[in-house]
Write a protein that holds these residues in place. Sequence first.
Motif, PDB file in Angstrom:
ATOM      1  N   HIS A   1     -18.804  34.325  30.391  1.00  0.00           N
ATOM      2  CA  HIS A   1     -19.327  34.197  29.038  1.00  0.00           C
ATOM      3  C   HIS A   1     -18.214  34.256  27.998  1.00  0.00           C
ATOM      4  CE1 HIS A   1     -22.677  35.728  31.524  1.00  0.00           C
ATOM      5  NE2 HIS A   1     -23.421  34.938  30.762  1.00  0.00           N
ATOM      6  N   GLY A   2     -17.127  34.901  28.327  1.00  0.00           N
ATOM      7  CA  GLY A   2     -15.965  34.980  27.465  1.00  0.00           C
ATOM      8  C   GLY A   2     -14.720  34.970  28.320  1.00  0.00           C
ATOM      9  N   PHE A   3     -13.582  34.708  27.690  1.00  0.00           N
ATOM     10  CA  PHE A   3     -12.351  34.624  28.471  1.00  0.00           C
ATOM     11  C   PHE A   3     -11.188  35.170  27.650  1.00  0.00           C
ATOM     12  CE2 PHE A   3      -9.470  33.282  31.629  1.00  0.00           C
ATOM     13  CZ  PHE A   3     -10.233  32.966  32.754  1.00  0.00           C
ATOM     14  N   VAL A   4     -10.343  35.945  28.316  1.00  0.00           N
ATOM     15  CA  VAL A   4      -9.083  36.405  27.726  1.00  0.00           C
ATOM     16  C   VAL A   4      -7.959  35.847  28.579  1.00  0.00           C
ATOM     17  CG1 VAL A   4      -7.643  38.388  27.120  1.00  0.00           C
ATOM     18  CG2 VAL A   4     -10.129  38.490  26.770  1.00  0.00           C
ATOM     19  N   TYR A   5      -7.043  35.142  27.922  1.00  0.00           N
ATOM     20  CA  TYR A   5      -5.956  34.465  28.628  1.00  0.00           C
ATOM     21  C   TYR A   5      -4.623  34.933  28.066  1.00  0.00           C
ATOM     22  CZ  TYR A   5      -3.171  30.692  30.677  1.00  0.00           C
ATOM     23  OH  TYR A   5      -2.235  29.979  31.390  1.00  0.00           O
ATOM     24  N   GLY A   6      -3.740  35.388  28.949  1.00  0.00           N
ATOM     25  CA  GLY A   6      -2.404  35.796  28.556  1.00  0.00           C
ATOM     26  C   GLY A   6      -1.426  34.646  28.728  1.00  0.00           C
ATOM     27  N   LEU A   7      -0.580  34.441  27.743  1.00  0.00           N
ATOM     28  CA  LEU A   7       0.325  33.293  27.727  1.00  0.00           C
ATOM     29  C   LEU A   7       1.755  33.748  27.461  1.00  0.00           C
ATOM     30  CD1 LEU A   7       0.744  30.161  27.663  1.00  0.00           C
ATOM     31  CD2 LEU A   7       0.284  30.291  25.194  1.00  0.00           C
ATOM     32  N   SER A   8       2.669  33.391  28.342  1.00  0.00           N
ATOM     33  CA  SER A   8       4.085  33.739  28.155  1.00  0.00           C
ATOM     34  C   SER A   8       4.780  32.692  27.284  1.00  0.00           C
ATOM     35  CB  SER A   8       4.787  33.863  29.516  1.00  0.00           C
ATOM     36  OG  SER A   8       4.258  34.922  30.257  1.00  0.00           O
ATOM     37  N   HIS A   9       4.186  32.416  26.137  1.00  0.00           N
ATOM     38  CA  HIS A   9       4.716  31.434  25.179  1.00  0.00           C
ATOM     39  C   HIS A   9       4.034  31.702  23.847  1.00  0.00           C
ATOM     40  CE1 HIS A   9       5.418  27.534  23.214  1.00  0.00           C
ATOM     41  NE2 HIS A   9       6.431  27.397  24.053  1.00  0.00           N
ATOM     42  N   PRO A  10       4.713  31.467  22.722  1.00  0.00           N
ATOM     43  CA  PRO A  10       4.119  31.801  21.424  1.00  0.00           C
ATOM     44  C   PRO A  10       2.945  30.924  20.995  1.00  0.00           C
ATOM     45  CG  PRO A  10       6.521  31.655  21.269  1.00  0.00           C
ATOM     46  CD  PRO A  10       6.130  31.093  22.598  1.00  0.00           C
ATOM     47  N   ALA A  11       2.683  29.797  21.634  1.00  0.00           N
ATOM     48  CA  ALA A  11       1.695  28.831  21.148  1.00  0.00           C
ATOM     49  C   ALA A  11       0.262  29.255  21.455  1.00  0.00           C
ATOM     50  CB  ALA A  11       1.978  27.447  21.730  1.00  0.00           C
ATOM     51  N   VAL A  12      -0.148  30.424  20.949  1.00  0.00           N
ATOM     52  CA  VAL A  12      -1.480  30.942  21.281  1.00  0.00           C
ATOM     53  C   VAL A  12      -2.585  30.111  20.631  1.00  0.00           C
ATOM     54  CG1 VAL A  12      -0.688  33.301  21.746  1.00  0.00           C
ATOM     55  CG2 VAL A  12      -1.323  32.653  19.409  1.00  0.00           C
ATOM     56  N   GLN A  13      -2.346  29.594  19.412  1.00  0.00           N
ATOM     57  CA  GLN A  13      -3.375  28.770  18.768  1.00  0.00           C
ATOM     58  C   GLN A  13      -3.596  27.464  19.527  1.00  0.00           C
ATOM     59  OE1 GLN A  13      -1.074  30.398  16.901  1.00  0.00           O
ATOM     60  NE2 GLN A  13      -2.370  31.748  15.655  1.00  0.00           N
ATOM     61  N   VAL A  14      -2.503  26.817  19.931  1.00  0.00           N
ATOM     62  CA  VAL A  14      -2.634  25.571  20.693  1.00  0.00           C
ATOM     63  C   VAL A  14      -3.390  25.831  21.997  1.00  0.00           C
ATOM     64  CG1 VAL A  14      -1.377  23.758  21.918  1.00  0.00           C
ATOM     65  CG2 VAL A  14      -0.555  24.553  19.691  1.00  0.00           C
ATOM     66  N   SER A  15      -3.025  26.909  22.683  1.00  0.00           N
ATOM     67  CA  SER A  15      -3.673  27.239  23.941  1.00  0.00           C
ATOM     68  C   SER A  15      -5.162  27.508  23.756  1.00  0.00           C
ATOM     69  CB  SER A  15      -2.987  28.457  24.563  1.00  0.00           C
ATOM     70  OG  SER A  15      -3.645  28.884  25.732  1.00  0.00           O
ATOM     71  N   ALA A  16      -5.509  28.305  22.749  1.00  0.00           N
ATOM     72  CA  ALA A  16      -6.916  28.637  22.524  1.00  0.00           C
ATOM     73  C   ALA A  16      -7.731  27.388  22.209  1.00  0.00           C
ATOM     74  CB  ALA A  16      -7.039  29.652  21.386  1.00  0.00           C
ATOM     75  N   ARG A  17      -7.185  26.498  21.394  1.00  0.00           N
ATOM     76  CA  ARG A  17      -7.931  25.293  21.044  1.00  0.00           C
ATOM     77  C   ARG A  17      -8.055  24.335  22.235  1.00  0.00           C
ATOM     78  NH1 ARG A  17      -9.733  25.632  16.291  1.00  0.00           N
ATOM     79  NH2 ARG A  17      -8.690  26.878  14.683  1.00  0.00           N
ATOM     80  N   LEU A  18      -7.018  24.299  23.053  1.00  0.00           N
ATOM     81  CA  LEU A  18      -7.106  23.500  24.274  1.00  0.00           C
ATOM     82  C   LEU A  18      -8.219  24.015  25.185  1.00  0.00           C
ATOM     83  CD1 LEU A  18      -3.390  22.906  25.317  1.00  0.00           C
ATOM     84  CD2 LEU A  18      -5.129  21.132  25.029  1.00  0.00           C
ATOM     85  N   LEU A  19      -8.237  25.326  25.392  1.00  0.00           N
ATOM     86  CA  LEU A  19      -9.237  25.908  26.280  1.00  0.00           C
ATOM     87  C   LEU A  19     -10.642  25.732  25.712  1.00  0.00           C
ATOM     88  CD1 LEU A  19      -7.286  29.082  27.415  1.00  0.00           C
ATOM     89  CD2 LEU A  19      -7.960  27.140  28.834  1.00  0.00           C
ATOM     90  N   HIS A  20     -10.753  25.789  24.395  1.00  0.00           N
ATOM     91  CA  HIS A  20     -12.064  25.522  23.789  1.00  0.00           C
ATOM     92  C   HIS A  20     -12.490  24.082  24.043  1.00  0.00           C
ATOM     93  CE1 HIS A  20     -15.402  25.588  20.997  1.00  0.00           C
ATOM     94  NE2 HIS A  20     -14.884  24.548  20.370  1.00  0.00           N
ATOM     95  N   ARG A  21     -11.585  23.133  23.861  1.00  0.00           N
ATOM     96  CA  ARG A  21     -11.895  21.720  24.108  1.00  0.00           C
ATOM     97  C   ARG A  21     -12.235  21.473  25.578  1.00  0.00           C
ATOM     98  NH1 ARG A  21     -10.623  17.468  20.931  1.00  0.00           N
ATOM     99  NH2 ARG A  21      -9.946  16.285  22.755  1.00  0.00           N
ATOM    100  N   LEU A  22     -11.679  22.304  26.450  1.00  0.00           N
ATOM    101  CA  LEU A  22     -11.898  22.127  27.878  1.00  0.00           C
ATOM    102  C   LEU A  22     -13.081  22.951  28.392  1.00  0.00           C
ATOM    103  CD1 LEU A  22      -8.147  22.041  28.879  1.00  0.00           C
ATOM    104  CD2 LEU A  22      -9.772  20.173  29.215  1.00  0.00           C
ATOM    105  N   GLY A  23     -13.852  23.533  27.471  1.00  0.00           N
ATOM    106  CA  GLY A  23     -15.125  24.119  27.882  1.00  0.00           C
ATOM    107  C   GLY A  23     -15.304  25.607  27.730  1.00  0.00           C
TER     108      GLY A  23
END
Length: 385
Positions: free
Chosen positions: A202-224
Amino acid sequence: MHSPPVPIPDLVHLVNSPDDISPAEVHNGLLHLLRLPAGPPRDVMLGSVLTALLLRGPRPAEVEAAIRAARALDRSAGEPLMPPLGMRLVGYTGSGKKTYKTINISSAAALVAAAGGAHIAKLGSRSASSKTGSRDFMDVVGARCEHLSPQAMVDIAGECGFGFFSIEHRVPEFDRRYGQRFQAVHALSLGFPALLSPVACHGFVYGLSHPAVQVSARLLHRLGLGDVTVVNSSPVRGSQVDELIPGGTVRVCRLTAGQEDLDFARAVGEASGVVGPVGGLGSLAQRADPRANVAAIVHLLAGRASAVARRTVALNAAVLMVTAGAAPTLRAGLATALAVVDDGAALHTLRRFVFLTGGAPRTVDALLRLPSDHRPASDRETTAC
Protein backbone atom coordinates in the motif's frame (compact mmCIF):
# COMPACT_ATOMS: atom_id res chain seq x y z
CA MET A 1 41.29 -17.86 -34.46
CA HIS A 2 39.64 -14.66 -33.21
CA SER A 3 36.00 -14.51 -32.16
CA PRO A 4 33.76 -12.32 -34.33
CA PRO A 5 33.32 -8.80 -32.95
CA VAL A 6 30.29 -8.12 -30.76
CA PRO A 7 27.83 -5.77 -32.52
CA ILE A 8 27.62 -2.38 -30.84
CA PRO A 9 24.03 -1.15 -30.32
CA ASP A 10 23.29 2.42 -31.38
CA LEU A 11 22.44 3.32 -27.77
CA VAL A 12 26.12 3.01 -26.82
CA HIS A 13 26.84 5.94 -29.15
CA LEU A 14 23.66 7.93 -28.47
CA VAL A 15 24.40 8.35 -24.76
CA ASN A 16 27.56 10.30 -25.68
CA SER A 17 25.49 13.07 -27.31
CA PRO A 18 23.80 15.86 -25.30
CA ASP A 19 20.63 15.40 -27.37
CA ASP A 20 17.56 13.73 -25.92
CA ILE A 21 17.18 10.03 -26.68
CA SER A 22 13.65 8.83 -27.39
CA PRO A 23 12.15 6.31 -24.95
CA ALA A 24 11.88 3.78 -27.79
CA GLU A 25 15.59 4.11 -28.58
CA VAL A 26 16.50 3.61 -24.91
CA HIS A 27 14.10 0.68 -24.46
CA ASN A 28 15.09 -1.18 -27.62
CA GLY A 29 18.78 -0.35 -27.24
CA LEU A 30 18.95 -1.67 -23.69
CA LEU A 31 17.12 -4.86 -24.63
CA HIS A 32 19.59 -5.30 -27.49
CA LEU A 33 22.46 -4.92 -25.04
CA LEU A 34 20.99 -7.36 -22.54
CA ARG A 35 20.55 -9.99 -25.24
CA LEU A 36 24.17 -9.88 -26.42
CA PRO A 37 26.35 -12.92 -25.66
CA ALA A 38 27.72 -13.00 -22.12
CA GLY A 39 31.20 -11.64 -21.72
CA PRO A 40 33.27 -8.51 -21.00
CA PRO A 41 32.13 -6.57 -24.12
CA ARG A 42 28.47 -6.83 -23.11
CA ASP A 43 29.19 -6.00 -19.46
CA VAL A 44 31.35 -2.99 -20.33
CA MET A 45 28.77 -1.58 -22.73
CA LEU A 46 25.93 -2.21 -20.29
CA GLY A 47 27.81 -0.44 -17.49
CA SER A 48 28.69 2.48 -19.75
CA VAL A 49 25.10 2.97 -20.91
CA LEU A 50 23.54 2.67 -17.45
CA THR A 51 26.05 5.10 -15.97
CA ALA A 52 25.65 7.56 -18.84
CA LEU A 53 21.86 7.58 -18.51
CA LEU A 54 22.30 8.63 -14.87
CA LEU A 55 24.93 11.27 -15.60
CA ARG A 56 22.90 12.81 -18.45
CA GLY A 57 20.50 14.35 -15.91
CA PRO A 58 19.07 11.95 -15.04
CA ARG A 59 16.33 12.53 -17.62
CA PRO A 60 13.12 10.89 -16.37
CA ALA A 61 11.82 9.70 -19.74
CA GLU A 62 15.12 7.98 -20.56
CA VAL A 63 15.42 6.31 -17.16
CA GLU A 64 11.79 5.17 -17.22
CA ALA A 65 12.38 3.55 -20.61
CA ALA A 66 15.48 1.78 -19.26
CA ILE A 67 13.58 0.44 -16.25
CA ARG A 68 10.72 -0.77 -18.45
CA ALA A 69 13.24 -2.57 -20.68
CA ALA A 70 14.87 -4.28 -17.68
CA ARG A 71 11.45 -5.46 -16.50
CA ALA A 72 10.45 -6.61 -19.99
CA LEU A 73 13.29 -9.13 -20.19
CA ASP A 74 11.39 -11.39 -17.77
CA ARG A 75 7.77 -12.23 -18.53
CA SER A 76 7.15 -14.95 -15.95
CA ALA A 77 7.20 -13.00 -12.68
CA GLY A 78 3.41 -12.88 -12.46
CA GLU A 79 1.16 -10.45 -10.65
CA PRO A 80 2.09 -9.58 -7.07
CA LEU A 81 0.20 -11.29 -4.28
CA MET A 82 -2.45 -9.20 -2.54
CA PRO A 83 -2.13 -8.96 1.25
CA PRO A 84 -5.23 -9.71 3.34
CA LEU A 85 -7.83 -7.02 3.91
CA GLY A 86 -7.01 -4.83 6.86
CA MET A 87 -3.24 -5.20 6.58
CA ARG A 88 -1.55 -2.03 5.33
CA LEU A 89 1.71 -3.51 4.08
CA VAL A 90 4.67 -1.19 3.42
CA GLY A 91 7.40 -2.25 1.03
CA TYR A 92 10.96 -1.31 1.94
CA THR A 93 14.17 -1.69 -0.02
CA GLY A 94 17.02 0.36 -1.42
CA SER A 95 19.43 0.79 -4.26
CA GLY A 96 22.42 -0.40 -2.25
CA LYS A 97 25.89 0.58 -3.51
CA LYS A 98 26.33 3.22 -0.83
CA THR A 99 29.70 4.96 -0.76
CA TYR A 100 29.90 4.99 3.04
CA LYS A 101 29.53 1.35 4.06
CA THR A 102 27.35 0.78 7.11
CA ILE A 103 25.84 -1.97 9.19
CA ASN A 104 22.37 -3.14 8.08
CA ILE A 105 20.47 0.00 9.06
CA SER A 106 17.44 -0.78 6.90
CA SER A 107 16.96 -4.29 8.30
CA ALA A 108 17.11 -2.91 11.84
CA ALA A 109 14.69 -0.09 11.00
CA ALA A 110 12.20 -2.53 9.48
CA LEU A 111 12.24 -4.67 12.62
CA VAL A 112 11.85 -1.64 14.88
CA ALA A 113 8.91 -0.39 12.80
CA ALA A 114 7.31 -3.84 12.98
CA ALA A 115 7.68 -3.86 16.75
CA GLY A 116 6.07 -0.42 16.75
CA GLY A 117 2.90 -1.64 15.04
CA ALA A 118 3.71 -1.47 11.31
CA HIS A 119 3.56 -4.30 8.78
CA ILE A 120 6.76 -4.26 6.73
CA ALA A 121 7.65 -6.23 3.61
CA LYS A 122 11.45 -6.01 3.53
CA LEU A 123 12.68 -6.69 0.01
CA GLY A 124 16.29 -7.66 -0.43
CA SER A 125 19.07 -9.46 -2.18
CA ARG A 126 22.59 -10.60 -1.50
CA SER A 127 25.16 -7.86 -1.24
CA ALA A 128 27.21 -6.87 -4.27
CA SER A 129 29.37 -4.22 -2.60
CA SER A 130 29.03 -4.56 1.20
CA LYS A 131 29.69 -7.25 3.81
CA THR A 132 26.02 -8.11 4.25
CA GLY A 133 22.97 -7.34 2.16
CA SER A 134 19.55 -7.86 3.71
CA ARG A 135 19.35 -11.42 2.40
CA ASP A 136 22.77 -12.16 3.90
CA PHE A 137 21.51 -10.66 7.16
CA MET A 138 18.62 -13.12 7.22
CA ASP A 139 20.97 -16.04 6.67
CA VAL A 140 23.30 -14.99 9.50
CA VAL A 141 20.48 -14.58 12.05
CA GLY A 142 19.25 -18.08 11.21
CA ALA A 143 16.02 -17.27 9.38
CA ARG A 144 15.01 -19.85 6.77
CA CYS A 145 13.39 -17.67 4.15
CA GLU A 146 14.28 -19.46 0.93
CA HIS A 147 11.86 -22.36 1.34
CA LEU A 148 8.85 -20.15 2.10
CA SER A 149 6.32 -19.03 -0.48
CA PRO A 150 5.30 -15.36 -0.73
CA GLN A 151 1.94 -16.31 0.80
CA ALA A 152 3.65 -17.95 3.77
CA MET A 153 5.82 -14.86 4.25
CA VAL A 154 2.77 -12.58 4.11
CA ASP A 155 1.20 -14.74 6.83
CA ILE A 156 4.36 -14.33 8.93
CA ALA A 157 4.25 -10.56 8.40
CA GLY A 158 0.65 -10.60 9.61
CA GLU A 159 1.72 -12.41 12.77
CA CYS A 160 4.86 -10.49 13.75
CA GLY A 161 4.77 -7.38 11.56
CA PHE A 162 7.82 -8.29 9.49
CA GLY A 163 8.33 -10.36 6.36
CA PHE A 164 11.37 -10.77 4.13
CA PHE A 165 11.05 -11.22 0.36
CA SER A 166 14.05 -12.05 -1.82
CA ILE A 167 13.85 -10.26 -5.17
CA GLU A 168 16.50 -11.92 -7.37
CA HIS A 169 14.19 -14.75 -8.43
CA ARG A 170 11.59 -12.23 -9.65
CA VAL A 171 13.75 -11.40 -12.67
CA PRO A 172 15.98 -14.42 -13.28
CA GLU A 173 16.83 -13.56 -16.89
CA PHE A 174 17.80 -10.01 -15.99
CA ASP A 175 19.70 -11.16 -12.91
CA ARG A 176 21.82 -13.54 -15.00
CA ARG A 177 23.02 -10.56 -17.00
CA TYR A 178 23.20 -8.05 -14.16
CA GLY A 179 23.66 -9.73 -10.78
CA GLN A 180 26.88 -9.12 -8.79
CA ARG A 181 28.47 -7.10 -11.62
CA PHE A 182 27.88 -3.47 -10.62
CA GLN A 183 29.40 -1.69 -7.66
CA ALA A 184 28.14 1.88 -8.19
CA VAL A 185 24.71 3.44 -8.69
CA HIS A 186 23.40 3.87 -12.23
CA ALA A 187 20.14 4.62 -14.00
CA LEU A 188 18.29 1.49 -12.85
CA SER A 189 19.21 2.29 -9.24
CA LEU A 190 16.65 5.09 -9.35
CA GLY A 191 13.83 2.61 -8.84
CA PHE A 192 14.14 -0.85 -10.38
CA PRO A 193 14.51 -2.81 -7.08
CA ALA A 194 11.32 -1.25 -5.70
CA LEU A 195 9.32 -2.73 -8.58
CA LEU A 196 10.24 -6.35 -7.88
CA SER A 197 8.05 -7.03 -4.86
CA PRO A 198 6.20 -10.37 -5.06
CA VAL A 199 3.53 -8.85 -2.81
CA ALA A 200 1.45 -5.72 -3.44
CA CYS A 201 2.19 -2.93 -0.98
CA HIS A 202 0.00 0.00 0.00
CA GLY A 203 3.00 2.26 0.51
CA PHE A 204 6.68 2.10 -0.27
CA VAL A 205 9.89 3.51 1.20
CA TYR A 206 12.90 3.39 -1.10
CA GLY A 207 16.47 4.22 -0.14
CA LEU A 208 18.65 5.71 -2.86
CA SER A 209 22.44 6.12 -2.83
CA HIS A 210 22.14 9.23 -5.03
CA PRO A 211 20.78 12.75 -4.40
CA ALA A 212 18.03 12.56 -7.08
CA VAL A 213 15.22 11.65 -4.66
CA GLN A 214 12.59 13.74 -6.49
CA VAL A 215 13.37 12.13 -9.84
CA SER A 216 13.26 8.68 -8.26
CA ALA A 217 9.97 9.29 -6.46
CA ARG A 218 8.28 10.61 -9.59
CA LEU A 219 9.59 7.70 -11.63
CA LEU A 220 8.23 5.20 -9.13
CA HIS A 221 4.90 7.00 -9.08
CA ARG A 222 4.71 6.84 -12.89
CA LEU A 223 5.58 3.16 -12.69
CA GLY A 224 2.68 2.37 -10.38
CA LEU A 225 3.57 3.18 -6.77
CA GLY A 226 0.88 5.49 -5.38
CA ASP A 227 2.39 6.29 -1.97
CA VAL A 228 6.16 6.38 -2.24
CA THR A 229 8.92 7.96 -0.16
CA VAL A 230 12.51 8.10 -1.38
CA VAL A 231 15.32 8.88 1.09
CA ASN A 232 19.03 9.61 0.82
CA SER A 233 21.73 11.10 3.01
CA SER A 234 25.33 12.26 2.92
CA PRO A 235 26.77 11.71 6.42
CA VAL A 236 30.17 13.04 5.32
CA ARG A 237 31.18 15.16 2.36
CA GLY A 238 31.01 13.27 -0.92
CA SER A 239 29.25 10.20 0.52
CA GLN A 240 25.90 8.76 -0.52
CA VAL A 241 23.85 6.41 1.67
CA ASP A 242 20.46 4.85 0.97
CA GLU A 243 19.10 5.52 4.45
CA LEU A 244 18.65 8.61 6.60
CA ILE A 245 21.61 9.36 8.87
CA PRO A 246 21.00 12.20 11.35
CA GLY A 247 23.38 15.12 11.37
CA GLY A 248 24.48 14.92 7.77
CA THR A 249 22.69 16.19 4.69
CA VAL A 250 19.38 14.35 4.33
CA ARG A 251 17.11 14.30 1.31
CA VAL A 252 13.57 12.97 1.20
CA CYS A 253 10.66 13.12 -1.22
CA ARG A 254 7.26 11.68 -0.37
CA LEU A 255 4.55 11.54 -3.02
CA THR A 256 0.97 10.60 -2.22
CA ALA A 257 -1.42 10.54 -5.16
CA GLY A 258 1.27 12.33 -7.14
CA GLN A 259 1.55 15.29 -4.74
CA GLU A 260 4.79 16.02 -2.88
CA ASP A 261 4.43 16.21 0.92
CA LEU A 262 6.69 19.14 1.78
CA ASP A 263 5.63 19.14 5.44
CA PHE A 264 6.85 15.59 5.83
CA ALA A 265 10.19 16.46 4.23
CA ARG A 266 10.58 19.38 6.67
CA ALA A 267 9.76 17.13 9.63
CA VAL A 268 12.43 14.65 8.54
CA GLY A 269 14.94 17.47 8.15
CA GLU A 270 14.20 18.81 11.62
CA ALA A 271 14.42 15.37 13.21
CA SER A 272 17.69 14.54 11.46
CA GLY A 273 19.47 17.57 12.89
CA VAL A 274 19.10 16.60 16.54
CA VAL A 275 22.07 14.24 16.79
CA GLY A 276 25.12 14.77 14.61
CA PRO A 277 27.40 11.95 13.45
CA VAL A 278 30.64 13.82 14.16
CA GLY A 279 32.61 11.66 16.56
CA GLY A 280 29.93 8.97 16.46
CA LEU A 281 29.66 7.86 12.85
CA GLY A 282 31.92 4.91 13.59
CA SER A 283 29.08 3.17 15.41
CA LEU A 284 27.33 2.85 12.03
CA ALA A 285 30.40 1.75 10.09
CA GLN A 286 30.53 -1.65 8.43
CA ARG A 287 32.35 -4.23 10.56
CA ALA A 288 35.25 -6.40 9.47
CA ASP A 289 33.27 -9.55 8.68
CA PRO A 290 29.63 -10.48 8.00
CA ARG A 291 28.96 -12.07 11.37
CA ALA A 292 30.29 -9.05 13.23
CA ASN A 293 28.26 -6.78 10.97
CA VAL A 294 25.03 -8.58 11.90
CA ALA A 295 26.00 -8.87 15.58
CA ALA A 296 26.19 -5.06 15.74
CA ILE A 297 22.53 -4.88 14.67
CA VAL A 298 21.44 -7.55 17.14
CA HIS A 299 23.06 -5.56 19.96
CA LEU A 300 21.27 -2.44 18.73
CA LEU A 301 17.91 -4.21 18.70
CA ALA A 302 18.60 -5.29 22.27
CA GLY A 303 18.94 -1.65 23.33
CA ARG A 304 22.74 -1.66 23.42
CA ALA A 305 23.67 1.07 20.97
CA SER A 306 25.36 4.44 20.78
CA ALA A 307 23.25 7.60 20.62
CA VAL A 308 23.95 7.99 16.91
CA ALA A 309 23.09 4.40 15.97
CA ARG A 310 19.98 4.48 18.15
CA ARG A 311 18.72 7.71 16.59
CA THR A 312 19.57 6.64 13.05
CA VAL A 313 17.60 3.41 13.19
CA ALA A 314 14.71 5.10 15.00
CA LEU A 315 14.47 7.87 12.38
CA ASN A 316 14.29 5.40 9.50
CA ALA A 317 11.77 3.30 11.43
CA ALA A 318 9.64 6.39 12.05
CA VAL A 319 9.39 7.03 8.29
CA LEU A 320 8.16 3.46 7.85
CA MET A 321 5.65 3.80 10.69
CA VAL A 322 4.13 6.98 9.22
CA THR A 323 3.87 5.31 5.81
CA ALA A 324 2.21 2.29 7.43
CA GLY A 325 -0.26 4.39 9.37
CA ALA A 326 1.18 3.10 12.65
CA ALA A 327 2.11 6.65 13.70
CA PRO A 328 0.18 9.85 12.93
CA THR A 329 3.27 12.05 12.63
CA LEU A 330 7.00 11.62 12.24
CA ARG A 331 7.53 12.95 15.77
CA ALA A 332 5.15 10.37 17.21
CA GLY A 333 6.79 7.61 15.16
CA LEU A 334 10.23 8.67 16.34
CA ALA A 335 9.16 8.58 19.99
CA THR A 336 7.68 5.10 19.57
CA ALA A 337 10.73 3.84 17.66
CA LEU A 338 13.14 5.11 20.33
CA ALA A 339 11.09 3.38 23.01
CA VAL A 340 11.10 0.14 20.99
CA VAL A 341 14.89 0.27 20.65
CA ASP A 342 15.39 1.01 24.34
CA ASP A 343 13.18 -1.79 25.67
CA GLY A 344 14.43 -4.49 23.28
CA ALA A 345 11.02 -5.11 21.68
CA ALA A 346 12.57 -5.26 18.20
CA LEU A 347 14.88 -8.06 19.31
CA HIS A 348 11.81 -10.05 20.34
CA THR A 349 10.34 -9.38 16.87
CA LEU A 350 13.51 -10.72 15.25
CA ARG A 351 13.49 -13.85 17.41
CA ARG A 352 9.81 -14.39 16.62
CA PHE A 353 10.43 -13.96 12.89
CA VAL A 354 13.29 -16.46 12.89
CA PHE A 355 11.11 -18.98 14.74
CA LEU A 356 8.17 -18.50 12.36
CA THR A 357 10.42 -19.20 9.35
CA GLY A 358 11.50 -22.51 10.89
CA GLY A 359 14.86 -21.21 12.08
CA ALA A 360 16.39 -21.38 15.56
CA PRO A 361 16.17 -18.19 17.67
CA ARG A 362 19.23 -19.37 19.59
CA THR A 363 21.25 -18.21 16.58
CA VAL A 364 20.18 -14.66 17.43
CA ASP A 365 21.15 -15.23 21.06
CA ALA A 366 24.60 -16.45 20.00
CA LEU A 367 25.14 -13.23 18.04
CA LEU A 368 24.13 -11.26 21.11
CA ARG A 369 26.94 -12.93 23.06
CA LEU A 370 29.54 -11.62 20.62
CA PRO A 371 31.22 -8.28 21.39
CA SER A 372 29.17 -5.41 20.01
CA ASP A 373 32.16 -3.89 18.22
CA HIS A 374 34.94 -5.95 16.65
CA ARG A 375 37.04 -2.98 15.55
CA PRO A 376 40.24 -1.97 17.34
CA ALA A 377 39.62 0.03 20.50
CA SER A 378 41.30 3.12 19.02
CA ASP A 379 38.66 3.21 16.27
CA ARG A 380 35.63 2.80 18.51
CA GLU A 381 33.37 5.76 19.01
CA THR A 382 32.94 7.09 22.52
CA THR A 383 29.39 8.43 22.42
CA ALA A 384 27.53 7.39 25.58
CA CYS A 385 24.77 4.83 25.21
